[in-house]
Design an enzyme around this catalytic site. Structure first.
Site, PDB file in Angstrom:
ATOM      1  N   HIS A   1     -23.713  21.669 -51.505  1.00  0.00           N
ATOM      2  CA  HIS A   1     -22.454  21.205 -52.440  1.00  0.00           C
ATOM      3  C   HIS A   1     -21.356  20.807 -51.378  1.00  0.00           C
ATOM      4  CE1 HIS A   1     -19.167  21.679 -55.271  1.00  0.00           C
ATOM      5  NE2 HIS A   1     -20.268  21.796 -56.299  1.00  0.00           N
ATOM      6  N   PHE A   2     -21.313  19.481 -50.899  1.00  0.00           N
ATOM      7  CA  PHE A   2     -22.232  18.748 -51.088  1.00  0.00           C
ATOM      8  C   PHE A   2     -22.521  18.315 -49.618  1.00  0.00           C
ATOM      9  CE2 PHE A   2     -19.535  18.079 -54.751  1.00  0.00           C
ATOM     10  CZ  PHE A   2     -20.430  18.267 -55.857  1.00  0.00           C
TER      11      PHE A   2
END
Length: 150
Positions: free
Chosen positions: A51-52
């Site tokens: 993420h991410f």
């Protein structure tokens, strides 16, 4: 129980453990009324792997969970609630105002405005460097340990 509280004292009050314990210290504590805690967000957080990739951002749901954990410390510091589990019963009015990224110190303030029997409610605010990152109304229910899956 008096602030500041470090990791050992927090673990005595909350059942959460790594990687889901999202509070590093409690800076202010008025049992049953208010708690202020901090999460130092590092590059090594397990959630940043996905993420991410290449653009790490703390998931909003984990910011809300971290605020709830700070609120739970405020409640569990009350003798009557010690040893119980605080479970989410609802979340209202959530707003994300700023991204939380590695290197940020996430400061969370939770005012407990209702605490009666098996239910409670609080207002959570999260800040980074004085800038509001998140706000939410947190509703919770209390369960005795072993009762939470019923």
């Amino acid at each position: 129980m008096r602030a500041p509280l470090g990791p050992a004292e927090i673990r005595r009050l909350l059942p959460h453990r790594y990687p889901f314990l999202l509070v590093d210290r409690i800076e202010e504590l008025e049992p049953g009324v208010r708690a202020v805690g901090v999460k130092n967000v590092t590059q090594n957080e397990p959630f940043f792997q996905g993420h991410f990739p290449g653009y790490p951002v703390m998931p909003g749901v984990l910011i809300v969970e971290a605020m709830a954990q700070v609120g739970a410390v405020g409640v569990m510091a009350v003798e009557e609630y010690r040893g119980r589990l605080a479970l989410f019963a609802g979340i209202d009015g959530v707003r994300f105002r700023r991204q939380v990224v590695p290197g940020d110190a996430l400061r969370m303030e939770v005012e407990i405005d209702r605490l009666r029997g098996r239910v409670g409610r609080g207002r959570g605010l999260a800040f980074v460097g004085g800038e509001r990152a998140c706000e939410a109304e947190l509703m919770f229910a209390f369960a005795e340990r072993g009762e939470e899956s019923r």
